[in-house]
Write a protein that holds these residues in place. Structure first.
Motif, PDB file in Angstrom:
ATOM      1  N   LEU A 114     -49.285  58.823  34.855  1.00  0.00           N
ATOM      2  CA  LEU A 114     -47.972  58.366  35.254  1.00  0.00           C
ATOM      3  C   LEU A 114     -46.946  58.496  33.876  1.00  0.00           C
ATOM      4  O   LEU A 114     -45.849  58.908  34.164  1.00  0.00           O
ATOM      5  CB  LEU A 114     -48.331  56.696  35.424  1.00  0.00           C
ATOM      6  CG  LEU A 114     -46.870  56.087  35.857  1.00  0.00           C
ATOM      7  CD1 LEU A 114     -47.715  54.515  36.672  1.00  0.00           C
ATOM      8  CD2 LEU A 114     -46.045  55.624  34.872  1.00  0.00           C
ATOM      9  N   ALA A 115     -47.525  58.301  32.754  1.00  0.00           N
ATOM     10  CA  ALA A 115     -46.623  58.521  31.652  1.00  0.00           C
ATOM     11  C   ALA A 115     -46.074  60.105  31.528  1.00  0.00           C
ATOM     12  O   ALA A 115     -44.935  60.234  31.051  1.00  0.00           O
ATOM     13  CB  ALA A 115     -47.427  58.303  30.313  1.00  0.00           C
ATOM     14  N   GLY A 116     -47.171  60.788  31.652  1.00  0.00           N
ATOM     15  CA  GLY A 116     -46.379  62.278  31.751  1.00  0.00           C
ATOM     16  C   GLY A 116     -45.238  62.592  32.766  1.00  0.00           C
ATOM     17  O   GLY A 116     -44.432  63.227  32.643  1.00  0.00           O
ATOM     18  N   PHE A 117     -45.628  61.781  33.980  1.00  0.00           N
ATOM     19  CA  PHE A 117     -44.631  62.139  35.125  1.00  0.00           C
ATOM     20  C   PHE A 117     -43.442  61.594  34.651  1.00  0.00           C
ATOM     21  O   PHE A 117     -42.359  62.358  34.887  1.00  0.00           O
ATOM     22  CB  PHE A 117     -45.161  61.397  36.332  1.00  0.00           C
ATOM     23  CG  PHE A 117     -44.078  61.444  37.487  1.00  0.00           C
ATOM     24  CD1 PHE A 117     -43.903  62.246  38.264  1.00  0.00           C
ATOM     25  CD2 PHE A 117     -43.473  60.206  37.498  1.00  0.00           C
ATOM     26  CE1 PHE A 117     -43.186  62.453  39.357  1.00  0.00           C
ATOM     27  CE2 PHE A 117     -42.491  60.245  38.743  1.00  0.00           C
ATOM     28  CZ  PHE A 117     -42.366  61.254  39.631  1.00  0.00           C
ATOM     29  N   ALA A 118     -43.219  60.531  34.095  1.00  0.00           N
ATOM     30  CA  ALA A 118     -41.979  59.772  33.750  1.00  0.00           C
ATOM     31  C   ALA A 118     -41.383  60.725  32.325  1.00  0.00           C
ATOM     32  O   ALA A 118     -40.149  60.752  32.755  1.00  0.00           O
ATOM     33  CB  ALA A 118     -42.266  58.610  33.142  1.00  0.00           C
ATOM     34  N   ALA A 119     -42.187  60.945  31.656  1.00  0.00           N
ATOM     35  CA  ALA A 119     -41.623  61.971  30.446  1.00  0.00           C
ATOM     36  C   ALA A 119     -41.050  63.197  31.032  1.00  0.00           C
ATOM     37  O   ALA A 119     -39.914  63.543  30.738  1.00  0.00           O
ATOM     38  CB  ALA A 119     -42.657  62.211  29.307  1.00  0.00           C
ATOM     39  N   ASP A 120     -41.566  63.811  32.150  1.00  0.00           N
ATOM     40  CA  ASP A 120     -41.357  65.124  32.473  1.00  0.00           C
ATOM     41  C   ASP A 120     -39.933  64.881  33.289  1.00  0.00           C
ATOM     42  O   ASP A 120     -39.109  65.754  33.154  1.00  0.00           O
ATOM     43  CB  ASP A 120     -42.359  65.669  33.264  1.00  0.00           C
ATOM     44  CG  ASP A 120     -43.486  66.250  32.682  1.00  0.00           C
ATOM     45  OD1 ASP A 120     -43.469  66.308  31.508  1.00  0.00           O
ATOM     46  OD2 ASP A 120     -44.796  66.423  33.121  1.00  0.00           O
ATOM     47  N   ALA A 121     -39.809  63.842  34.107  1.00  0.00           N
ATOM     48  CA  ALA A 121     -38.716  63.478  35.016  1.00  0.00           C
ATOM     49  C   ALA A 121     -37.595  63.453  34.346  1.00  0.00           C
ATOM     50  O   ALA A 121     -36.399  63.841  34.551  1.00  0.00           O
ATOM     51  CB  ALA A 121     -39.065  62.288  35.787  1.00  0.00           C
ATOM     52  N   VAL A 122     -37.379  63.002  33.007  1.00  0.00           N
ATOM     53  CA  VAL A 122     -36.350  62.523  32.077  1.00  0.00           C
ATOM     54  C   VAL A 122     -36.080  63.663  30.974  1.00  0.00           C
ATOM     55  O   VAL A 122     -35.150  63.579  30.142  1.00  0.00           O
ATOM     56  CB  VAL A 122     -36.103  61.319  31.843  1.00  0.00           C
ATOM     57  CG1 VAL A 122     -36.406  60.142  32.869  1.00  0.00           C
ATOM     58  CG2 VAL A 122     -37.156  61.010  30.597  1.00  0.00           C
ATOM     59  N   ALA A 123     -36.970  64.537  30.930  1.00  0.00           N
ATOM     60  CA  ALA A 123     -37.066  65.425  29.689  1.00  0.00           C
ATOM     61  C   ALA A 123     -35.595  66.203  29.386  1.00  0.00           C
ATOM     62  O   ALA A 123     -35.288  66.479  28.164  1.00  0.00           O
ATOM     63  CB  ALA A 123     -38.081  66.596  29.954  1.00  0.00           C
ATOM     64  N   SER A 124     -34.918  66.603  30.535  1.00  0.00           N
ATOM     65  CA  SER A 124     -33.773  67.226  30.352  1.00  0.00           C
ATOM     66  C   SER A 124     -32.223  66.152  30.345  1.00  0.00           C
ATOM     67  O   SER A 124     -31.270  66.900  30.252  1.00  0.00           O
ATOM     68  CB  SER A 124     -33.467  68.264  31.452  1.00  0.00           C
ATOM     69  OG  SER A 124     -33.439  67.832  32.652  1.00  0.00           O
ATOM     70  N   VAL A 125     -32.532  64.810  30.168  1.00  0.00           N
ATOM     71  CA  VAL A 125     -31.413  64.102  30.319  1.00  0.00           C
ATOM     72  C   VAL A 125     -31.309  63.338  29.085  1.00  0.00           C
ATOM     73  O   VAL A 125     -32.461  62.646  28.571  1.00  0.00           O
ATOM     74  CB  VAL A 125     -31.618  63.094  31.486  1.00  0.00           C
ATOM     75  CG1 VAL A 125     -30.315  62.202  31.574  1.00  0.00           C
ATOM     76  CG2 VAL A 125     -31.968  63.776  32.829  1.00  0.00           C
TER      77      VAL A 125
END
Length: 272
Positions: A114-125
């Protein structure tokens, strides 16, 4: 918007109980975004009620019923007037600093996936507000809505392993994901028909709020992928769903209990 709520919770016991004690978080507080026009809690038996607030600032009612008790029905009914604020919360009771809501609980432990999913989702923002909007949409798109009753005790990390999520799961996963990004986040319980369309009746709702510097607390609902708006009645906040549960308590007696919930949420935008 004018929102009406009629919420009945009925417990039936297989054998009479000697005593029932319940903590009710069923009464909304007024904020700049919602005014409580009328609200009442009614119980179908002789009961004592004591009103107060908990450590999170939620309005509470302690309910005491002496036995023998074969069953108990708790009815909540009221009317709340709301106005749009783009999800930004103003005028709420806030006894705790935002940093408290960086704390994890067993129900909001993110886990690696879950933590990886969240980090990846906002990586470019980079913008703080936009990051939360992107995270909200990411959870909304990743899961289908499970309209069944939430699984008791299921954590955010456990829910993330499924393909579908209940309202409670959505809110707890978003809360866990935001905290993993260093953003204070909390679970919110209340009422809304936003996720229920057609003949499906609404259920007690759960969403999340995050604290953004310079803006304050902002409400997000990953069930819809949008910010909570004037179609929501905010009742209680806590670190997780257990802390904001509408009804919690204990009973003195053997046997098992059956729970039935009947809820109607009506809204009328003509009052805006």
């Amino acid at each position: 918007m004018r929102i009406t709520v009629d919420h009945r919770t009925t417990y039936r016991f297989s054998v009479p109980q000697g005593r029932v004690t319940q903590l009710l978080r069923l009464t909304p507080s007024g904020t700049d975004g919602q005014a409580v026009a009328s609200w009442g809690i009614h119980v179908d038996c002789d009961a004592r009620m004591r009103h107060g607030r908990d450590g999170f600032g939620n309005r509470t009612t302690m309910l005491y019923v002496d036995g023998p008790i074969h069953g108990i029905e708790i009815e909540v009914s009221g009317e709340v007037l709301t106005n749009g604020s783009d999800g930004v919360l103003h005028g709420s009771v806030e006894p705790l600093p935002p940093a408290v809501f960086l704390r994890s609980t067993p129900l909001t432990e993110a886990g690696g996936a879950l933590a990886g999913f969240a980090a990846d989702a906002v990586a470019s923002v980079s913008d703080a507000v936009e990051r939360m909007h992107v995270l909200n949409v990411a959870f909304h798109k990743h899961f289908t809505l499970d309209r069944g009753r939430p699984v008791s005790g299921r954590s955010a990390a456990e829910a993330f392993e499924s393909k579908s999520a209940t309202l409670r799961d959505f809110a707890q996963m978003f809360t866990a994901g935001a905290r993993g990004l260093g953003v204070p986040a909390r679970y919110v319980s209340g009422y809304s028909s936003a996720c229920f369309i057609g003949d499906t009746p609404p259920a007690p709702h759960g969403w999340a709020e995050v604290f953004i510097e310079g803006l304050g607390w902002v409400a997000f609902d990953p069930c819809t992928g949008l910010s909570a708006d004037d179609a929501y009645v905010r009742v209680a906040v806590a670190l997780d769903s257990a802390g904001a549960a509408p009804v919690a308590g204990s009973r003195l007696g053997e046997g098992h209990e059956e729970l039935d919930v009947d809820l109607h949420v009506g809204r009328d935008s003509a009052q805006d």
